[in-house]
Scaffold this active site. Structure first.
Site, PDB file in Angstrom:
ATOM      1  N   SER A 181       0.822  -1.207   0.000  1.00 51.35           N
ATOM      2  CA  SER A 181       0.000   0.000   0.000  1.00 51.35           C
ATOM      3  C   SER A 181       0.853   1.253   0.000  1.00 51.35           C
ATOM      4  O   SER A 181       1.901   1.319   0.655  1.00 51.35           O
ATOM      5  CB  SER A 181      -0.877  -0.018   1.255  1.00 51.35           C
ATOM      6  N   LYS A 183       1.511  -3.340   6.822  1.00 49.99           N
ATOM      7  CA  LYS A 183       1.972  -3.575   5.445  1.00 49.99           C
ATOM      8  C   LYS A 183       3.484  -3.379   5.350  1.00 49.99           C
ATOM      9  O   LYS A 183       4.178  -4.126   4.664  1.00 49.99           O
ATOM     10  CB  LYS A 183       1.257  -2.632   4.478  1.00 49.99           C
ATOM     11  N   TYR A 233      -2.547   0.002  10.259  1.00 48.13           N
ATOM     12  CA  TYR A 233      -2.741  -0.673   8.971  1.00 48.13           C
ATOM     13  C   TYR A 233      -1.488  -0.528   8.110  1.00 48.13           C
ATOM     14  O   TYR A 233      -0.927  -1.510   7.623  1.00 48.13           O
ATOM     15  CB  TYR A 233      -3.961  -0.088   8.237  1.00 48.13           C
TER      16      TYR A 233
HETATM   17  C1  UD1 Z   1      -6.497   4.444   2.604  1.00 46.16           C
HETATM   18  C2  UD1 Z   1      -5.029   4.163   2.636  1.00 46.16           C
HETATM   19  C3  UD1 Z   1      -4.658   3.296   1.465  1.00 46.16           C
HETATM   20  C4  UD1 Z   1      -5.464   2.029   1.500  1.00 46.16           C
HETATM   21  C5  UD1 Z   1      -6.927   2.361   1.464  1.00 46.16           C
HETATM   22  C6  UD1 Z   1      -7.663   1.067   1.602  1.00 46.16           C
HETATM   23  C7  UD1 Z   1      -3.759   5.977   3.666  1.00 46.16           C
HETATM   24  C8  UD1 Z   1      -3.119   7.301   3.475  1.00 46.16           C
HETATM   25  N1  UD1 Z   1      -4.308   5.426   2.578  1.00 46.16           N
HETATM   26  O1  UD1 Z   1      -6.687   5.307   1.496  1.00 46.16           O
HETATM   27  O2  UD1 Z   1      -3.312   2.967   1.501  1.00 46.16           O
HETATM   28  O3  UD1 Z   1      -5.130   1.218   0.421  1.00 46.16           O
HETATM   29  O4  UD1 Z   1      -7.243   3.247   2.531  1.00 46.16           O
HETATM   30  O5  UD1 Z   1      -8.824   1.148   2.264  1.00 46.16           O
HETATM   31  O6  UD1 Z   1      -3.743   5.458   4.759  1.00 46.16           O
HETATM   32  N2  UD1 Z   1     -13.033  10.758   2.247  1.00 46.16           N
HETATM   33  C9  UD1 Z   1     -14.087  11.602   2.468  1.00 46.16           C
HETATM   34  N3  UD1 Z   1     -15.254  11.077   2.922  1.00 46.16           N
HETATM   35  C10 UD1 Z   1     -15.416   9.741   3.170  1.00 46.16           C
HETATM   36  C11 UD1 Z   1     -14.322   8.887   2.935  1.00 46.16           C
HETATM   37  C12 UD1 Z   1     -13.130   9.429   2.487  1.00 46.16           C
HETATM   38  O7  UD1 Z   1     -13.985  12.798   2.267  1.00 46.16           O
HETATM   39  O8  UD1 Z   1     -16.502   9.320   3.596  1.00 46.16           O
HETATM   40  C13 UD1 Z   1     -11.781  11.322   1.722  1.00 46.16           C
HETATM   41  C14 UD1 Z   1     -10.578  11.052   2.621  1.00 46.16           C
HETATM   42  O9  UD1 Z   1     -10.396  12.076   3.517  1.00 46.16           O
HETATM   43  C15 UD1 Z   1      -9.457  10.989   1.566  1.00 46.16           C
HETATM   44  C16 UD1 Z   1     -10.125  10.486   0.302  1.00 46.16           C
HETATM   45  O10 UD1 Z   1     -11.521  10.700   0.484  1.00 46.16           O
HETATM   46  O11 UD1 Z   1      -8.968  12.253   1.338  1.00 46.16           O
HETATM   47  C17 UD1 Z   1      -9.886   9.028   0.040  1.00 46.16           C
HETATM   48  O12 UD1 Z   1     -10.200   8.311   1.218  1.00 46.16           O
HETATM   49  P1  UD1 Z   1     -10.310   6.731   1.234  1.00 46.16           P
HETATM   50  O13 UD1 Z   1     -11.129   6.280   0.091  1.00 46.16           O
HETATM   51  O14 UD1 Z   1     -10.717   6.303   2.604  1.00 46.16           O
HETATM   52  O15 UD1 Z   1      -8.818   6.250   0.940  1.00 46.16           O
HETATM   53  P2  UD1 Z   1      -7.446   6.673   1.640  1.00 46.16           P
HETATM   54  O16 UD1 Z   1      -7.643   7.029   3.054  1.00 46.16           O
HETATM   55  O17 UD1 Z   1      -6.756   7.630   0.738  1.00 46.16           O
END
Ligand code: UD1
Length: 341
Positions: free
Chosen positions: A127, A155, A151
């Site tokens: 990841s 990894k 998490y």
């Molecule tokens: C995270 C992990 C990534 C992992 C993935 C798997 C980190 C930095 N990244 O990705 O390595 O493979 O999870 O699950 O730890 N967001 C919203 N609203 C929501 C959900 C998310 O605004 O309800 C935003 C988050 O703040 C982020 C973006 O959308 O900026 C992506 O979030 P998400 O899809 O959860 O993935 P990551 O956190 O980037």
């Protein structure tokens, strides 16, 4: 050359797409999955889509060494792709020991079983979260690791123990693929992302808003140092990610030891940009509100995908519009996930 590939977590989101890709390219596929965050129906859809049966599907927790040994004894496995793991960042802060147990314990048990059964080729699901809170854009593989949550740490530890194993057993060949943010679904709409419970990740959350299962998306923070204030991620189509794994299997024999490669597009998109693209795919605006930042989020994560391009001539071929259209096709036809079928 067709091979027998054992896929752990083969019923999950990336696992199921990878199984289709492998079957489409003539490989035999054995799935091991405990279905703790996946549906056995995904495997029915995989076989229907590929028009070929799996060579085996076993409901096994990797930490159950006896059960895992019997899977290796039943199949002549040439290579393993290891997806099975817990993957929710927020959850990992609440229950870190479970993450260490499942992710590190599962990987260790798998390595022991491979060792015992003379299987020496492995593709490991890693990841980009390993890079942690970094200001570097884009991120190359030589960037120092700095995991910020259990998490990501699990990894990183797995990559380190794979490196140690490769040093001790020079016949091992391991490729760790660090992927950025896989989203989307198979263009057929037959397989896709079907998380258990309320989704943690942004795209499945939005998709459930679009079918009316959830009210609105909370956008976590609009005061980040990014162009529109929301976090930027390198979203990558799950079929590209699956294709990357299939190609990795073909390259396992290129060299022994551990290789680490990014899988990403090299292009970032903000949360608001993703909301706009997904709304366009759905044909109406997805309701959202700006909420507080989520603990553990970093402002920008974008891959430098040049190493894998130089090594294998491999690059992603699908864009954000494809990712949104395909994710919507799956969600629209499966409003309640695989239970809808
Ligand atoms: C995270 C992990 C990534 C992992 C993935 C798997 C980190 C930095 N990244 O990705 O390595 O493979 O999870 O699950 O730890 N967001 C919203 N609203 C929501 C959900 C998310 O605004 O309800 C935003 C988050 O703040 C982020 C973006 O959308 O900026 C992506 O979030 P998400 O899809 O959860 O993935 P990551 O956190 O980037």
């Amino acid at each position: 050359m067709p091979q027998t590939v054992l896929v752990t977590g083969g019923a999950g989101f990336i696992g199921s797409h990878t199984c289709v890709e492998l079957l489409d390219h003539g490989h035999d596929v054995v799935v091991v999955d405990d279905h703790s965050n996946s549906s056995p129906h995904a495997l029915d859809a995989v076989q229907k889509l590929a028009g070929r049966p799996l060579a085996g599907a076993h409901r096994v927790d990797l930490r159950d060494r006896a059960a895992l040994d019997s899977v290796f004894a039943a199949h002549d496995v040439d290579a393993v792709i290891h997806f099975a793991a817990k993957k929710a960042v927020g959850e990992s802060m609440r229950i870190p020991l479970d993450y260490f147990d499942v992710n590190i314990g599962g990987t260790t048990a798998l390595l022991c079983a491979m060792h015992e059964h003379g299987v020496r080729r492995l593709v490991f699901s890693s990841s980009c979260s390993i890079y942690g809170d970094t200001a570097t854009v884009p991120l190359g593989e030589d960037e120092p690791a700095g995991p910020t949550n259990p998490y990501a740490r699990s990894k990183h530890i797995c990559e380190q123990l794979l490196g140690d194993a490769c040093r001790r057993y020079p016949e091992l060949s391991v490729i760790a693929l660090r992927y950025f943010n896989p989203i989307g679904a198979h263009p057929s709409g037959m397989i896709g992302e079907d998380p258990t419970g309320v989704p943690n990740n942004v795209l499945p959350y939005m998709a459930q808003v679009a079918v009316g299962r959830l009210d609105e998306l909370a956008v976590f923070g609009d005061d980040y140092p990014t162009p529109d204030g929301t976090c930027v991620r390198d979203y990558v189509h799950v079929v590209d990610v699956a294709d990357g794994h299939r190609v990795a299997v073909d390259h396992l024999d290129d060299e022994a030891g551990l290789r680490v490669l990014n899988l990403g597009t090299g292009t970032g998109a903000s949360v608001l940009e993703l909301v706009a693209r997904f709304s366009a795919a759905v044909g109406r605006p997805i309701p959202y509100r700006i909420a507080d930042r989520r603990a553990g989020d970093v402002p920008i994560l974008v891959a430098d995908p040049s190493r894998v391009a130089a090594a294998w001539g491999w690059r992603t071929t699908r864009d954000l519009a494809d990712m949104c259209a395909d994710a919507w096709k799956f969600q629209r036809s499966h409003p309640h996930g695989y239970r809808s079928a």
